[in-house]
Design a protein around this motif. Sequence first.
Motif: not given
Ligand code: MLY
Length: 266
Positions: A155, A158, A161, A163, A179, A182, A186, A239-242
Motif C-alpha cells: 500500500d 501506508n 502494509f 495487502c 486493493f 477498499w 489506494f 477499520t477502513p476509514t478512507v
Molecule cells: N486505516 C488507515 C489505513 C488504511 C490502509 C488501507 N490499505 C490497507 C489498503 C486509513 O483508513 O487511512
Amino acid sequence: YQGHFSWEKYLKETGAVAAPSSCFKQSLTPPVNEFKVGMKLEAQDPRNTTSTCIATVVGLTGSRLRLRLDGSDNKNDFWRLVDSSEIQPIGSCEKNGGMLQPPLGFRLNASSWPMFLLKTLNGSEMAPSRIFHKQEPPAPEQNSFQVGMKLEAVDRKNPHFICPATVGALRGVEVLVTFDGWRGAFDYYCRYDSRDIFPVGWCSLTGDNLQPPGTKAVLPKSLGVLTDGSVESPAMNPTPTVGRPPGQRGRKSGRRKIKVTGSWSQ
Ligand code: MLY
C-alpha cells in the motif's frame, strides 16, 4: 503471522486466480534478511534519487527494511527489500568515486554536513557487506499479468502494509494494482517489474503480516449481489476509514459492491 486471512479460502470464494510467480520481479524464495535494527548502510534518497545518503535500519519486516536517512526526520521513513539495488554497504559510494550527500530536508545547515557525516558514522554499526544481496532478481521479459489476477502489494500510502490486491487493468508495461475491499483510494499503476508487488503467498514465506482485505468491498460484478459492503466485525480487521473522496476516481463499469464473506476466522 497472517492475520487469519487465508488465500486458499479467499481464492475459492472469489473464483479468482493468483498471478503466477513468473510475472514478478521477485526471487522465488524471498531473500534472507540478516539486517539488525541500528545498522547503517548507504541508500538512494527516495526523494532525490541521484543522491546516495547514509540510512539507519529502524525496523525489519519480512524481507524488507524500514530505513531512515541520517539527518532527516522520522516522517520520511521508507521500506526496501534486502535485495534492492538501492541499498549498499557503507563505503560503496566512495569506492565508485561518488560523495555521500545530505538527505533532502537535512535538519541542519548544509555547511555542517561534513561534520555531521563524521559524527553519525563514528562508532556506528555498519551493515556488513556479506548480508547484502549481489543483485536484484531478473525482470520477466514482458508484462504477463492479466486483469483479475490476485497478488500481494505494498500500500504505497501506508508502505508498511502489504495487502491482497487484484490486477484492475493493464496499460503497456504498467499494471493497475487495486486493493481488495477498499474503494479505490489506494489503487496505483506501477510497472510489471515493480518491487512493490509480490505473488500470492509471499508474506507467509517472509513472515510479513499480510493485511486482510478491507470491508468496503469492491469486487467484480460476476461475483455478486449488490449489498453495502459491511462485514460482521472480524476481530483482526482494521477499520477502513478512507472511502473514495466524493467526485474523485469514479469507478468504471463492471465493478459492484458486494458483501464479503468471512475468509478470516475471528
Ligand atoms: N486505516 C488507515 C489505513 C488504511 C490502509 C488501507 N490499505 C490497507 C489498503 C486509513 O483508513 O487511512
